[in-house]
Structures are given as structure tokens and as C-alpha cells.
Scaffold this motif. Structure first.
Motif, PDB file in Angstrom:
ATOM      1  N   ALA A 150      -1.193  18.871  -0.766  1.00  0.00           N
ATOM      2  CA  ALA A 150      -1.571  17.624  -0.094  1.00  0.00           C
ATOM      3  C   ALA A 150      -1.681  16.476  -1.099  1.00  0.00           C
ATOM      4  N   MET A 151      -2.262  16.749  -2.261  1.00  0.00           N
ATOM      5  CA  MET A 151      -2.385  15.708  -3.285  1.00  0.00           C
ATOM      6  C   MET A 151      -1.015  15.293  -3.813  1.00  0.00           C
TER       7      MET A 151
ATOM      8  N   THR B 252      -3.101   4.142  -3.862  1.00  0.00           N
ATOM      9  CA  THR B 252      -3.920   3.244  -4.670  1.00  0.00           C
ATOM     10  C   THR B 252      -4.529   3.999  -5.846  1.00  0.00           C
ATOM     11  N   PRO B 253      -4.696   3.342  -6.989  1.00  0.00           N
ATOM     12  CA  PRO B 253      -5.334   4.007  -8.137  1.00  0.00           C
ATOM     13  C   PRO B 253      -6.755   4.461  -7.791  1.00  0.00           C
TER      14      PRO B 253
ATOM     15  N   VAL C 187     -10.008   9.563  -1.440  1.00  0.00           N
ATOM     16  CA  VAL C 187      -9.616  10.770  -0.701  1.00  0.00           C
ATOM     17  C   VAL C 187      -9.031  11.797  -1.669  1.00  0.00           C
ATOM     18  N   LEU C 188      -8.190  11.318  -2.585  1.00  0.00           N
ATOM     19  CA  LEU C 188      -7.598  12.215  -3.576  1.00  0.00           C
ATOM     20  C   LEU C 188      -8.654  12.737  -4.552  1.00  0.00           C
TER      21      LEU C 188
ATOM     22  N   ILE D 249      -4.009  10.733 -10.308  1.00  0.00           N
ATOM     23  CA  ILE D 249      -4.891  10.117  -9.310  1.00  0.00           C
ATOM     24  C   ILE D 249      -5.445   8.800  -9.835  1.00  0.00           C
ATOM     25  N   LYS D 250      -5.803   8.794 -11.096  1.00  0.00           N
ATOM     26  CA  LYS D 250      -6.349   7.570 -11.699  1.00  0.00           C
ATOM     27  C   LYS D 250      -5.344   6.427 -11.632  1.00  0.00           C
ATOM     28  N   ASN D 251      -4.054   6.758 -11.800  1.00  0.00           N
ATOM     29  CA  ASN D 251      -3.019   5.718 -11.820  1.00  0.00           C
ATOM     30  C   ASN D 251      -2.324   5.530 -10.474  1.00  0.00           C
ATOM     31  N   GLY D 252      -2.559   6.438  -9.536  1.00  0.00           N
ATOM     32  CA  GLY D 252      -1.987   6.285  -8.207  1.00  0.00           C
ATOM     33  C   GLY D 252      -0.537   6.691  -8.096  1.00  0.00           C
TER      34      GLY D 252
END
Length: 312
Positions: free
Chosen positions: A59-60, A69-70, A74-75, A180-183
Motif C-alpha cells: 500500500a505504501m 505530499t512529503p 497516512v503513510l 515518505i519524508k520526500n513524498g
């Protein structure tokens, strides 16, 4: 597993020993049955945790693939849930280690019982029925020995596989946190990719037979309880890896070829369990399990169980 049905009581001294050992066998079978139940429970929980982890990971990856978005909360939540599933797997690895120790203890009980049964054949004052019952008892104890041996082997395979999987997925999850940090999705851990290239060479080396002229890098003698070998092993293997990064390791579980057949079986089981502990230590130190080959052998010269570590 059900205990052996006792034969007709003969009233002899040997007959009474047969009755006592039959009761011991019943206890052993009960213990082995409980060990098997524990293993099935651990496997089921590990499978569930792995499936949940992979679903969350998919899913991620799907969300990151199309862009987001960064620091998407949810992530972030999904990442935390994935971490929890890896912690479940880590807990189950600890449970497997505990189960392996308990199975090893029952292997010792089985070996002692088998030795006792065979020694009883030599006692005087027995009637034919006593020996008939002893032979049946010996067969059932042998069956328990085989069952415990299979359990230990399966546990070893599960431990090695899950330990390697956990280490790899932790690295992937660390890389995922950056995505996730950078999207946006970067892919799997670069360390995992680099390791994969080295593993091709190392696994090929591990499949080659060990030369009979090889000298061990380390010999770990298990001649007393709680042998502390980890630091010396780490230092020796680290130096070998510094010299040759694609080094493969051979672990040879050596046991004394002395005593009764039951004692040899007991020594063999203990030696293999020691080698599995060394293997797990190497994996925990960061050496992939695919680089390690494990075998066992008896030795008339060995005074105690030992594990010989070879590198190539």
C-alpha cells in the motif's frame, strides 16, 4: 502423540523397569507434542505478521509510486504499523530460540531414555516377555528421537530464514522512511542491493565442497555450559571479510565418536544445536545465511562437542 500401551506385567525386576520407562516415554511424548503445538502456533503468528507487513508495504509503495505530499501522515501511520509487524516477527524469533532450547533439552531426555532401555537388555533375571516389551519400547523411543531431530532441523531453518528476512526488511523500511519524508518512492535499500551482488558470489562459494586440507579459522569447544564465543568469532570473521569481502563460511559440527549409540546420537544432536547457535550469531552479526554452509561429522579424536569455522 500417545504413550506406548504397556504390555503384560511380568513381575520381574526388569519388568518393573520397563513399566517405569514406559511412563517416562509417555511424559516425553507429551512434551514433544507440546513442542510441536508451540511451533505451529509460532509459525501461524509469523505468517500472519508477514502477510500484514507485506500488505502494508504494498500500500505504501503504491501511494509513493504515483506521488504524494512529503511526510504524508497516512503513510507515516502505515510505516509505524509495518514496524509493529516486524516487531511481531522479532518476538517470534525469540520464541523460536526458546523453543529450540526446550527441544534440545527433550533431545537429551530422549537420548538418556534410549540409553537406559538398551542397558536394560543386559540385566539378568528377565523373561522373554520383558525383552519383547523392551524392543517395542526401544522402537518408540527411537521414533521420539527422530521426531525431536526433525523439529530441531525445522526450527533451525525457520530461525535462519526469519532472521535474514527481518534484517533485510528493516533496511528496506529505513529506506522507505526517506521516501515518505520526500513524498516519492526511491526503491529498496541500497545496502540490500549491494549485498545482493555480493551474495551471488558468496553463495556460489558456499556450495563448493570444503577441501580436506582446509584449516579452521576458529574452533569453538563446547566443553562447559554457557561458552562465550561471540566476540572471538566476530573478530576472526571480521578480519576474514576485510581481506576478502565475498568470504563464505563453513560450520562443521563435530561430536565425539565414543560411548553407546544413544550417547553418539545425543552428542550429534548437541553438536548440531551448537552449530545452529553459531550460525544464528553470525546472522545476527550481519553475515547473510546464504553465505554459510553447515555440516556435521563424528571424530574419534574429539574430546567434547565443538564447532569448526572455516572461511573461503
Amino acid at each position: 502423540m500417545q504413550a506406548a500401551a504397556p504390555g503384560r506385567a511380568t513381575g520381574t525386576f526388569v519388568g518393573k523397569k520397563v513399566e517405569a520407562m514406559s511412563q517416562d516415554l509417555g511424559k516425553l511424548k507429551g512434551a514433544v507434542g507440546r513442542l510441536d503445538t508451540r511451533m505451529r502456533e509460532i509459525r501461524a503468528d509469523t505468517t500472519d505478521a508477514t502477510q500484514r507487513y507485506l500488505n502494508i508495504l504494498a500500500a505504501m509503495n503504491s501511494k509513493l509510486q504515483v506521488g504524494t505530499t512529503p511526510g504524508n501522515p497516512v503513510l507515516v501511520q502505515q510505516w509505524n504499523e509495518a514496524q509493529q509487524q516486524l516487531k511481531r516477527i522479532e518476538t517470534n524469533i525469540a520464541r523460536m530460540n526458546s523453543l529450540s532450547n526446550d527441544a534440545g533439552a527433550e533431545a537429551s531426555v530422549a537420548g538418556y531414555l534410549l540409553d537406559s532401555v538398551r542397558a536394560t537388555f543386559t540385566l539378568s533375571g528377565a523373561v522373554d516377555e520383558d525383552h519383547v516389551q523392551l524392543r517395542a519400547l526401544e522402537d518408540e523411543v527411537n521414533q521420539s528421537v527422530v521426531t525431536i531431530d526433525r523439529l530441531l532441523n525445522e526450527l533451525s531453518d525457520d530461525l535462519n530464514r526469519q532472521t535474514s528476512h527481518l534484517a533485510s526488511e528493516r533496511r528496506n523500511l529505513t529506506a522507505m522512511s526517506i521516501s515518505i519524508k520526500n513524498g516519492e518512492r526511491y526503491g529498496s535499500s541500497l545496502m540490500n542491493r549491494a549485498l545482493a551482488q555480493a551474495e551471488v558470489k558468496a553463495s556460489m562459494a558456499a556450495r563448493r565442497p570444503l577441501s580436506p586440507d582446509s584449516r579452521p579459522l576458529v574452533v569453538i569447544r563446547f566443553d562447559r555450559p554457557n561458552v562465550q564465543f561471540e566476540q572471538a568469532l566476530y573478530d576472526a570473521v571480521s578480519r576474514a571479510l576485510d581481506r576478502k569481502p565475498e568470504t563464505a563460511v563453513d560450520l562443521v559440527a563435530v561430536h565425539p565418536k565414543v560411548g553407546s549409540s544413544a550417547q553418539v546420537i545425543l552428542n550429534s544432536t548437541a553438536a548440531r544445536r551448537n552449530a545452529e547457535n553459531v550460525l544464528r550469531a553470525l546472522v545476527e552479526m550481519g553475515l547473510p545465511a546464504t553465505r554459510v554452509n553447515m555440516t556435521s561429522m563424528p571424530s574419534a579424536a574429539a574430546q567434547s562437542n565443538e564447532v569448526r569455522v572455516y572461511v573461503r
